[in-house]
Motif scaffolding. Structure first.
Motif, PDB file in Angstrom:
ATOM      1  N   GLU A   1       0.828  -1.210   0.000  1.00 30.02           N
ATOM      2  CA  GLU A   1       0.000   0.000   0.000  1.00 30.02           C
ATOM      3  C   GLU A   1       0.859   1.255   0.000  1.00 30.02           C
ATOM      4  O   GLU A   1       0.625   2.187  -0.771  1.00 30.02           O
ATOM      5  N   LEU A   2       1.889   1.267   0.845  1.00 29.68           N
ATOM      6  CA  LEU A   2       2.780   2.422   0.897  1.00 29.68           C
ATOM      7  C   LEU A   2       3.560   2.559  -0.405  1.00 29.68           C
ATOM      8  O   LEU A   2       3.691   3.658  -0.952  1.00 29.68           O
ATOM      9  N   ALA A   3       4.066   1.435  -0.917  1.00 34.07           N
ATOM     10  CA  ALA A   3       4.839   1.458  -2.169  1.00 34.07           C
ATOM     11  C   ALA A   3       3.993   1.996  -3.318  1.00 34.07           C
ATOM     12  O   ALA A   3       4.475   2.776  -4.152  1.00 34.07           O
ATOM     13  N   ASP A   4       2.720   1.607  -3.361  1.00 33.78           N
ATOM     14  CA  ASP A   4       1.829   2.079  -4.425  1.00 33.78           C
ATOM     15  C   ASP A   4       1.591   3.583  -4.320  1.00 33.78           C
ATOM     16  O   ASP A   4       1.634   4.303  -5.328  1.00 33.78           O
ATOM     17  N   LEU A   5       1.371   4.065  -3.101  1.00 33.14           N
ATOM     18  CA  LEU A   5       1.151   5.500  -2.898  1.00 33.14           C
ATOM     19  C   LEU A   5       2.406   6.304  -3.242  1.00 33.14           C
ATOM     20  O   LEU A   5       2.326   7.358  -3.879  1.00 33.14           O
TER      21      LEU A   5
END
Length: 202
Positions: free
Chosen positions: A125-129
């Motif tokens: 989730e963090l990597a995508d954001l």
């Protein structure tokens, strides 16, 4: 007159205090994102580390997703500013764009890896954001270069901007796959050369 001076001082003090709080929130968010990932770091915890109220975070940033965007902006602002300033340099357009591409890929990647842990960057989730925000910031720079190249007659102005950005993104994905091993910098330079000149070119 004295009232006006005092009002300006108060506004200046308020602006400095607000900016200091915002910087503290961003630092706290990055620290907790590194430690717990995006989902694990709550607004309440970020507020506690930053010593502000959760309401302040929502007032300043609106959402936890926006905090990720602010973390990215803080990390890459200087590098992207350097890339934009190259637009006005007295040098061949291709050289400008080549240097800008290196800044927007290698230097940005180094900055992000220095401020986010491997554990954090493995959080989907963090990597995508992070990826989405980085792509937007880089695209802002690329748009400026594409427009300049079109003005100078070096870039085809019949191809839509979004198509060109999609092509550059595809090259960036390829670049992320070759950024391993001792010859990674040379491979990235080769990809940039292909982007600028194609397979049949200089």
């Amino acid at each position: 007159m004295n009232h006006c001076i005092e009002a300006v001082r108060e506004m200046s003090h308020y602006a400095r205090t607000t900016e200091r709080k915002k910087r503290g929130i961003i630092r706290a968010a990055r620290e907790l994102f590194n430690e717990k990932g995006f989902a694990g770091a709550t607004i309440k915890e970020i507020a506690a580390v930053a010593r502000v109220s959760p309401v302040s975070i929502y007032n300043y940033f609106g959402s936890k997703e926006r905090l990720v965007a602010e973390c990215v902006q803080e990390v890459v602002a200087d590098t992207l500013k350097e890339a934009v300033e190259l637009l006005h340099a007295e040098m061949d357009f291709r050289k400008k764009m080549e240097q800008a591409l290196m800044l927007c890929t290698e230097k940005v990647d180094v900055s992000v890896s220095e401020l986010f842990t491997r554990k954090a960057l493995r959080d989907p989730e963090l990597a995508d954001l992070l990826d989405r925000e980085l792509r937007e910031r880089k695209n802002d720079v690329y748009r400026s270069y594409i427009r300049l190249g079109q003005q100078e007659g070096l870039i085809n102005d019949t191809i839509p901007m979004e198509t060109m950005l999609a092509f550059m993104e595809a090259m960036a994905i390829m670049g992320s796959k070759v950024r391993r091993g001792n010859d990674a910098p040379e491979k990235v330079r080769q990809l940039h050369h292909l982007l600028l000149f194609g397979m049949i070119g200089e």
